[in-house]
Design a protein around this motif. Structure first.
Motif, mmCIF file in Angstrom:
data_model
loop_
_atom_site.group_PDB
_atom_site.id
_atom_site.type_symbol
_atom_site.label_atom_id
_atom_site.label_comp_id
_atom_site.label_asym_id
_atom_site.label_seq_id
_atom_site.Cartn_x
_atom_site.Cartn_y
_atom_site.Cartn_z
ATOM 1 N N UNK A 119 154.714 52.263 53.458
ATOM 2 C CA UNK A 119 155.338 52.000 52.541
ATOM 3 C C UNK A 119 155.693 52.964 51.395
ATOM 4 N N UNK A 120 155.387 53.927 51.763
ATOM 5 C CA UNK A 120 155.330 55.175 50.874
ATOM 6 C C UNK A 120 156.322 55.946 51.821
ATOM 7 N N UNK A 121 157.323 56.129 51.397
ATOM 8 C CA UNK A 121 158.567 56.976 52.189
ATOM 9 C C UNK A 121 158.233 58.324 51.796
ATOM 10 N N UNK A 122 158.077 59.267 52.957
ATOM 11 C CA UNK A 122 157.816 60.736 52.724
ATOM 12 C C UNK A 122 156.393 60.997 52.761
ATOM 13 N N UNK A 123 155.880 62.023 52.257
ATOM 14 C CA UNK A 123 154.312 62.489 52.181
ATOM 15 C C UNK A 123 153.567 61.308 51.488
ATOM 16 N N UNK A 124 152.466 61.147 52.263
ATOM 17 C CA UNK A 124 151.536 60.133 51.694
ATOM 18 C C UNK A 124 150.402 60.824 50.741
#
Ligand code: XMP
Length: 513
Positions: free
Chosen positions: A399-404
């Protein structure tokens, strides 16, 4: 076999589990098996009926999936659907050809009330078709009992031999009276009594889990979500203290969720379980550092989960079995059948190749979400747990687009908590299939006070769905969205914009990655 069973033989169609589910809705137990199951096994299982599914192939191709002709001579009722109907025709000497016009989608069908299949079904119905081949001539001994403007044999029957076939898909919601047609088959042809209930599934599952596990030790990968909770309680009823539930708090959970799960399944909760909470946030953030590609994230999270469980299993000692709450949509979307990979659900396609357990047990693998919920109620799990929002195994990681990062997790947790609070205050949560906040990787310019900001955009999502295979965007009242947006930008540091996702599934999916 002391229960009524109907077998679905899978020839590679899209709706195979849907057929099984429709039959279970008629209170008749039903399981899907590959078309290669074989006649001996079928005799041993003594089903009350067999259903041949659809499939993408043409019966005339050498490599097309086929079963033995003798399967149609056992005296067991058979219903062939789409490819299954063509196969039945082909095996028994009818003619299958490429149709002059393919039929896809809703099609008018004229049925013949004289057939037991169409009892209490109107003469003209709309049915779901999806075919390029068709039966141009039914085999000897068969009577045509439905037609379309294109199909001379939209359905056929050989009453004496208890063989039935439909070119259309009765299992699909778009087929009017489809469920009635299937129930006519199981009740009027197979003579089932309809005594099966979800409680029977629970009893049977407990029995077969006991048989399989014997005195072995089991580790259940518990996330606190509906599926793994139902799996854990099922296992605990089956093997009691041979079970240890391991809850990996990977830092990708919703706000306060780790403590909430511990309150239910931990030592102060209502269940007699051995419960271990592993706090492994840093380890997951470290592994996800710099990773942006969704499938890679899923695989990393899936693998890391398994490594945590393996480590815990070593500490417990001599654990043979790992239990996961995988359900049917996870299996199908991970592309483990013949269907394409949509995304690797972490407990299925996200599994590493090498796993240090003797066996993985997935007792809910053939159920849909709403069936899992019914099983949960049968098991006495409180309604507020059973009807919880589904939450994906890879959690906020997808649900976090890209790096977490830990910081982004904090943002999405806070935004999501506000959204859920506002939905609940408005009393609309029960009618929504799933709703949550996600974090885009877009930053944009805003103004707060007299200052320029350059912060993240949070996206809100809410969908209506019952099977989670398809979904409609929900129409959340504007006041709720407006209030949520205003609270998020005011209360969550690092956010200056809130968006609402108006797309359905397809073409989008429910989660963002
Ligand atoms: P999608 O995004 O595929 O989601 O439309 C369908 C449903 O599945 C959930 N989901 C998952 N559940 N492991 C899970 O246990 C996963 O990897 C996973 N991915 C998606 C999603 O929340 C929705 O309910």
């Amino acid at each position: 076999m002391d229960k009524e069973l109907v077998i679905v033989l899978d020839f590679g169609g899209q709706y195979n589990q849907l057929i099984a589910r429709r039959i279970r809705e008629c209170n008749v137990y039903c399981e899907v098996y590959p078309y290669t199951l074989g006649i001996e096994k079928i005799k041993e299982m003594a089903p009350k009926g067999i259903i041949f599914t659809g499939g993408p192939d043409s019966v005339y191709n050498e490599e097309s999936p086929r079963c033995e002709k003798e399967m149609l001579e056992l005296g067991i009722p058979v219903l062939g659907i789409c490819y299954g109907s063509q196969l039945m025709s082909y095996l028994l000497g009818g003619t299958v050809k490429t149709a002059p016009v393919s039929e896809f989608g809703k099609t008018e069908v004229e049925t013949d009330g004289g057939s037991v299949l169409f009892q209490e079904v109107p003469k003209n119905i709309i049915a779901w078709m999806s075919h390029t081949d068709y039966i141009s001539q039914a085999p000897e001994g068969f009577r045509v009992c439905a037609t379309t403007s294109v199909c001379p044999v939209a359905a056929m029957e050989n009453k004496e031999k208890k063989l039935y076939a439909t070119q259309f898909h009765p299992e699909v919601m778009h087929t009017q009276y489809g469920k009635k047609i299937l129930s006519n088959f199981v009740y009027n042809v197979c003579r089932c009594t309809g005594s099966w209930k979800m409680s029977s599934f629970v009893d049977e599952a407990i029995k077969s889990l006991r048989n399989k596990i014997g005195n072995g030790k089991v580790l259940c990968a518990l996330s606190g979500g509906v599926d793994s909770s139902v799996a854990a309680v099922l296992l605990s009823k089956a093997v009691g203290r041979q079970l240890t539930c391991v809850f990996a708090d990977h830092g990708l959970l919703r706000k306060n969720e780790g403590d909430e799960v511990e309150a239910v399944f931990g030592p102060d909760g209502p269940y007699e379980l051995d419960f271990i909470r592993v706090n492994c946030q840093e380890r997951f953030y470290e592994k996800l550092k710099g990773i942006t590609e969704p499938e890679q994230k899923r695989k990393i999270i899936g693998e890391e989960f398994i490594r945590v469980f393996e480590e815990e299993a070593k500490k417990i000692g001599a654990v043979d079995f790992l239990v996961q709450g995988t359900i049917y949509p996870d299996v199908i979307e991970s592309g483990l059948g013949k269907s394409a990979v949509i995304k690797s659900h972490h407990n299925v396609g996200g599994l590493p190749d090498c796993v240090d357990f003797k066996e993985i047990i997935e007792p809910l693998r053939m159920l849909f979400k709403d069936e899992v919920r019914k099983a949960g109620i049968e098991l006495g799990i409180p309604e507020h747990l059973v009807y919880r929002q589904p939450f994906p195994g890879p959690g906020l990681g997808i649900r976090i687009i890209g790096e977490v990062t830990a910081e982004k997790c904090r943002i999405v947790q806070d935004a999501d908590a506000i959204y859920r609070e506002e939905i609940n205050k408005a009393g609309i949560g029960k009618n929504l299939g799933q709703y949550f906040a996600a974090l885009t990787n877009m930053r944009s310019v805003g103004v707060m006070g007299d200052y320029r900001t350059y912060d993240y955009a949070v996206v809100l999502r809410a969908v209506n769905t019952s099977d989670f295979m398809t979904a409609e965007p929900a129409q959340i009242p504007w006041e709720v969205l407006g209030k949520t947006a205003s609270r998020i930008v005011n209360e969550v540091k690092g956010v200056n914009r809130v968006l609402y996702d108006c797309t359905g599934k397809p073409p989008a999916t429910i989660e963002f990655e």
